[in-house]
Design a protein around this motif. Structure first.
Motif, PDB file in Angstrom:
ATOM      1  N   ASN A  62     -41.392 -11.285  46.971  1.00  0.00           N
ATOM      2  CA  ASN A  62     -42.824 -11.296  47.252  1.00  0.00           C
ATOM      3  C   ASN A  62     -43.048 -11.128  48.751  1.00  0.00           C
ATOM      4  OD1 ASN A  62     -43.120 -13.977  48.543  1.00  0.00           O
ATOM      5  ND2 ASN A  62     -42.641 -14.811  46.510  1.00  0.00           N
ATOM      6  N   ALA A  63     -44.299 -10.975  49.142  1.00  0.00           N
ATOM      7  CA  ALA A  63     -44.623 -10.570  50.508  1.00  0.00           C
ATOM      8  C   ALA A  63     -44.466 -11.687  51.535  1.00  0.00           C
ATOM      9  CB  ALA A  63     -46.040  -9.999  50.572  1.00  0.00           C
ATOM     10  N   TYR A  64     -44.188 -12.916  51.088  1.00  0.00           N
ATOM     11  CA  TYR A  64     -43.874 -13.954  52.059  1.00  0.00           C
ATOM     12  C   TYR A  64     -42.575 -13.642  52.795  1.00  0.00           C
ATOM     13  CZ  TYR A  64     -47.645 -16.888  50.303  1.00  0.00           C
ATOM     14  OH  TYR A  64     -48.889 -17.371  49.967  1.00  0.00           O
ATOM     15  N   SER A  65     -41.732 -12.825  52.219  1.00  0.00           N
ATOM     16  CA  SER A  65     -40.500 -12.416  52.898  1.00  0.00           C
ATOM     17  C   SER A  65     -40.824 -11.766  54.237  1.00  0.00           C
ATOM     18  CB  SER A  65     -39.715 -11.445  52.019  1.00  0.00           C
ATOM     19  OG  SER A  65     -39.409 -12.010  50.764  1.00  0.00           O
TER      20      SER A  65
ATOM     21  N   VAL B 288     -43.006 -25.488  47.166  1.00  0.00           N
ATOM     22  CA  VAL B 288     -42.580 -24.525  48.178  1.00  0.00           C
ATOM     23  C   VAL B 288     -41.124 -24.786  48.524  1.00  0.00           C
ATOM     24  CG1 VAL B 288     -42.900 -23.729  50.549  1.00  0.00           C
ATOM     25  CG2 VAL B 288     -44.903 -24.256  49.128  1.00  0.00           C
ATOM     26  N   VAL B 289     -40.315 -23.751  48.495  1.00  0.00           N
ATOM     27  CA  VAL B 289     -38.909 -23.846  48.902  1.00  0.00           C
ATOM     28  C   VAL B 289     -38.780 -23.149  50.247  1.00  0.00           C
ATOM     29  CG1 VAL B 289     -36.532 -23.220  48.349  1.00  0.00           C
ATOM     30  CG2 VAL B 289     -38.102 -23.889  46.518  1.00  0.00           C
ATOM     31  N   ALA B 290     -38.478 -23.914  51.298  1.00  0.00           N
ATOM     32  CA  ALA B 290     -38.333 -23.329  52.627  1.00  0.00           C
ATOM     33  C   ALA B 290     -37.283 -22.227  52.589  1.00  0.00           C
ATOM     34  CB  ALA B 290     -37.938 -24.399  53.632  1.00  0.00           C
ATOM     35  N   HIS B 291     -37.609 -21.089  53.189  1.00  0.00           N
ATOM     36  CA  HIS B 291     -36.753 -19.907  53.257  1.00  0.00           C
ATOM     37  C   HIS B 291     -36.664 -19.165  51.928  1.00  0.00           C
ATOM     38  CE1 HIS B 291     -35.824 -21.698  57.092  1.00  0.00           C
ATOM     39  NE2 HIS B 291     -35.251 -22.729  56.511  1.00  0.00           N
ATOM     40  N   GLY B 292     -37.429 -19.619  50.924  1.00  0.00           N
ATOM     41  CA  GLY B 292     -37.559 -18.865  49.691  1.00  0.00           C
ATOM     42  C   GLY B 292     -36.636 -19.302  48.572  1.00  0.00           C
TER      43      GLY B 292
ATOM     44  N   ALA C  24     -41.802 -14.010  58.363  1.00  0.00           N
ATOM     45  CA  ALA C  24     -40.595 -13.618  59.088  1.00  0.00           C
ATOM     46  C   ALA C  24     -40.500 -14.242  60.476  1.00  0.00           C
ATOM     47  CB  ALA C  24     -40.541 -12.090  59.198  1.00  0.00           C
ATOM     48  N   ASN C  25     -41.652 -14.556  61.081  1.00  0.00           N
ATOM     49  CA  ASN C  25     -41.644 -15.130  62.436  1.00  0.00           C
ATOM     50  C   ASN C  25     -41.794 -16.647  62.445  1.00  0.00           C
ATOM     51  OD1 ASN C  25     -41.421 -12.554  63.685  1.00  0.00           O
ATOM     52  ND2 ASN C  25     -43.631 -12.235  63.444  1.00  0.00           N
ATOM     53  N   ASN C  26     -41.744 -17.257  61.275  1.00  0.00           N
ATOM     54  CA  ASN C  26     -41.851 -18.717  61.165  1.00  0.00           C
ATOM     55  C   ASN C  26     -40.457 -19.293  60.978  1.00  0.00           C
ATOM     56  OD1 ASN C  26     -42.148 -21.383  60.042  1.00  0.00           O
ATOM     57  ND2 ASN C  26     -44.290 -20.892  59.579  1.00  0.00           N
ATOM     58  N   ALA C  27     -39.922 -19.925  62.015  1.00  0.00           N
ATOM     59  CA  ALA C  27     -38.545 -20.395  61.977  1.00  0.00           C
ATOM     60  C   ALA C  27     -38.311 -21.423  60.877  1.00  0.00           C
ATOM     61  CB  ALA C  27     -38.157 -20.984  63.334  1.00  0.00           C
ATOM     62  N   GLU C  28     -39.335 -22.216  60.545  1.00  0.00           N
ATOM     63  CA  GLU C  28     -39.168 -23.264  59.544  1.00  0.00           C
ATOM     64  C   GLU C  28     -39.193 -22.729  58.118  1.00  0.00           C
ATOM     65  OE1 GLU C  28     -42.070 -26.254  60.186  1.00  0.00           O
ATOM     66  OE2 GLU C  28     -41.273 -26.848  62.145  1.00  0.00           O
ATOM     67  N   LEU C  29     -39.807 -21.551  57.908  1.00  0.00           N
ATOM     68  CA  LEU C  29     -40.008 -21.065  56.545  1.00  0.00           C
ATOM     69  C   LEU C  29     -39.444 -19.678  56.285  1.00  0.00           C
ATOM     70  CD1 LEU C  29     -43.705 -22.228  55.979  1.00  0.00           C
ATOM     71  CD2 LEU C  29     -41.644 -23.259  54.993  1.00  0.00           C
ATOM     72  N   SER C  30     -39.066 -18.927  57.306  1.00  0.00           N
ATOM     73  CA  SER C  30     -38.679 -17.531  57.124  1.00  0.00           C
ATOM     74  C   SER C  30     -37.490 -17.397  56.180  1.00  0.00           C
ATOM     75  CB  SER C  30     -38.337 -16.898  58.472  1.00  0.00           C
ATOM     76  OG  SER C  30     -37.223 -17.547  59.063  1.00  0.00           O
TER      77      SER C  30
ATOM     78  N   TYR D 270     -42.431 -16.451  42.148  1.00  0.00           N
ATOM     79  CA  TYR D 270     -43.834 -16.781  42.426  1.00  0.00           C
ATOM     80  C   TYR D 270     -43.985 -17.664  43.649  1.00  0.00           C
ATOM     81  CZ  TYR D 270     -48.481 -18.868  41.893  1.00  0.00           C
ATOM     82  OH  TYR D 270     -49.773 -19.294  42.098  1.00  0.00           O
ATOM     83  N   ASP D 271     -44.893 -17.269  44.524  1.00  0.00           N
ATOM     84  CA  ASP D 271     -45.409 -18.136  45.574  1.00  0.00           C
ATOM     85  C   ASP D 271     -46.908 -17.879  45.644  1.00  0.00           C
ATOM     86  OD1 ASP D 271     -43.201 -19.696  46.883  1.00  0.00           O
ATOM     87  OD2 ASP D 271     -42.361 -17.677  47.064  1.00  0.00           O
ATOM     88  N   GLY D 272     -47.693 -18.959  45.634  1.00  0.00           N
ATOM     89  CA  GLY D 272     -49.123 -18.866  45.415  1.00  0.00           C
ATOM     90  C   GLY D 272     -49.961 -18.513  46.624  1.00  0.00           C
ATOM     91  N   PRO D 273     -51.286 -18.624  46.484  1.00  0.00           N
ATOM     92  CA  PRO D 273     -52.227 -18.193  47.518  1.00  0.00           C
ATOM     93  C   PRO D 273     -52.101 -18.948  48.837  1.00  0.00           C
ATOM     94  CG  PRO D 273     -53.339 -18.406  45.406  1.00  0.00           C
ATOM     95  CD  PRO D 273     -51.970 -18.993  45.229  1.00  0.00           C
ATOM     96  N   CYS D 274     -52.299 -18.198  49.923  1.00  0.00           N
ATOM     97  CA  CYS D 274     -52.330 -18.782  51.268  1.00  0.00           C
ATOM     98  C   CYS D 274     -53.091 -17.849  52.203  1.00  0.00           C
ATOM     99  CB  CYS D 274     -50.912 -19.031  51.785  1.00  0.00           C
ATOM    100  SG  CYS D 274     -50.834 -19.829  53.402  1.00  0.00           S
ATOM    101  N   PRO D 275     -54.365 -17.561  51.905  1.00  0.00           N
ATOM    102  CA  PRO D 275     -55.128 -16.667  52.791  1.00  0.00           C
ATOM    103  C   PRO D 275     -55.440 -17.360  54.116  1.00  0.00           C
ATOM    104  CG  PRO D 275     -56.562 -17.623  51.127  1.00  0.00           C
ATOM    105  CD  PRO D 275     -55.166 -18.060  50.780  1.00  0.00           C
ATOM    106  N   PRO D 276     -55.752 -16.609  55.159  1.00  0.00           N
ATOM    107  CA  PRO D 276     -56.137 -17.234  56.425  1.00  0.00           C
ATOM    108  C   PRO D 276     -57.335 -18.160  56.234  1.00  0.00           C
ATOM    109  CG  PRO D 276     -55.746 -14.880  56.712  1.00  0.00           C
ATOM    110  CD  PRO D 276     -55.747 -15.132  55.245  1.00  0.00           C
TER     111      PRO D 276
END
Length: 227
Positions: free
Chosen positions: A143-146, A124-128, A150-156, A162-168
């Motif tokens: 990808n849709a992590y963009s 995982v690369v923080a901020h993409g 968006a509301n996660n200050a550490e990762l937005s 490619y970024d893989g699965p992360c369902p709730p």
């Protein structure tokens, strides 16, 4: 939405679908995707995983294929996130679902027929990832992590490649991850880095010679994880 539930197949294909096969040494069709290819590990806590892109290989491309497109779409994302990842609540399996883009890659050269494990993503690369690795000449979309982070200050940030699965973790539905491969009759699509799903769909119209699909499953719900 795509033209079908989890494919970007084009009804205007001039030659119609031809047999082509997509497979992986990382997981078998319609089986669980190992956690090393996921964005986050199973469980209530949000723990990042290895986020490696899986091995993918394809055979039986049609004669005349001049480039390939690769996609990965989750069609099982909750249409509402009111209860997502909240203790004491769950997301019912019958809640209407929407699509989530995990990977868009175009202009894969015709001589390429395999992507090694970790070739396009290895963590995982923080901020993409701003310049994700891929075959020579290829271009990768957002990808849709963009939007999802968006509301996660550490990762937005802007997430490409490619970024893989992360369902709730409290989703009662095991998600499907649908990898699609498309053989095209053109060498390049007119797409810039960071292109969107809709831009890809428009660019593909009338150029798809054949397609192949591979599906894996993933859940973070501790009650549903297969051991």
């Amino acid at each position: 939405m795509w033209l079908s539930r989890y494919t970007i197949g084009d009804p205007l294909n001039r030659q119609g679908p031809q047999p082509m096969h997509l497979h992986s040494d990382s997981f078998k069709d319609n089986t669980p995707i190992p956690v090393i290819y996921a964005f986050a590990k199973p469980g209530k806590e949000f723990n990042l995983s290895s986020n490696r892109s899986p091995h993918l290989a394809w055979t039986d491309a049609p004669e005349g294929a001049r480039s390939f497109v690769l996609t990965c779409i989750d069609p099982d994302v909750p249409s509402r996130f009111d209860d997502a990842n909240q203790e004491g609540r769950s997301i019912p399996a019958d809640l209407p679902r929407v699509e989530f883009v995990h990977w868009l890659m175009a202009n894969i050269p015709p001589e390429c027929n395999v992507l090694a494990e970790g070739f396009c993503s290895d963590g995982v690369v923080a901020h993409g990832k701003r310049d994700p690795h891929g075959p020579p000449g290829s271009v990768q979309g957002r990808n849709a992590y963009s939007e999802g982070l968006a509301n996660n200050a550490e990762l937005s940030g802007l997430y490409l490649g490619y970024d893989g699965p992360c369902p709730p973790w409290n989703d009662c539905l095991v998600h499907r991850y649908c990898f699609g491969l498309y053989a095209l009759d053109v060498t390049r699509l007119n797409l810039e880095s960071g292109f969107t799903r809709d831009e890809l769909r428009a660019a593909l119209r009338g150029h798809v010679l054949a397609e192949a699909r591979l599906r894996g499953t993933y859940t973070r719900n501790p009650d549903l994880v297969e051991v």
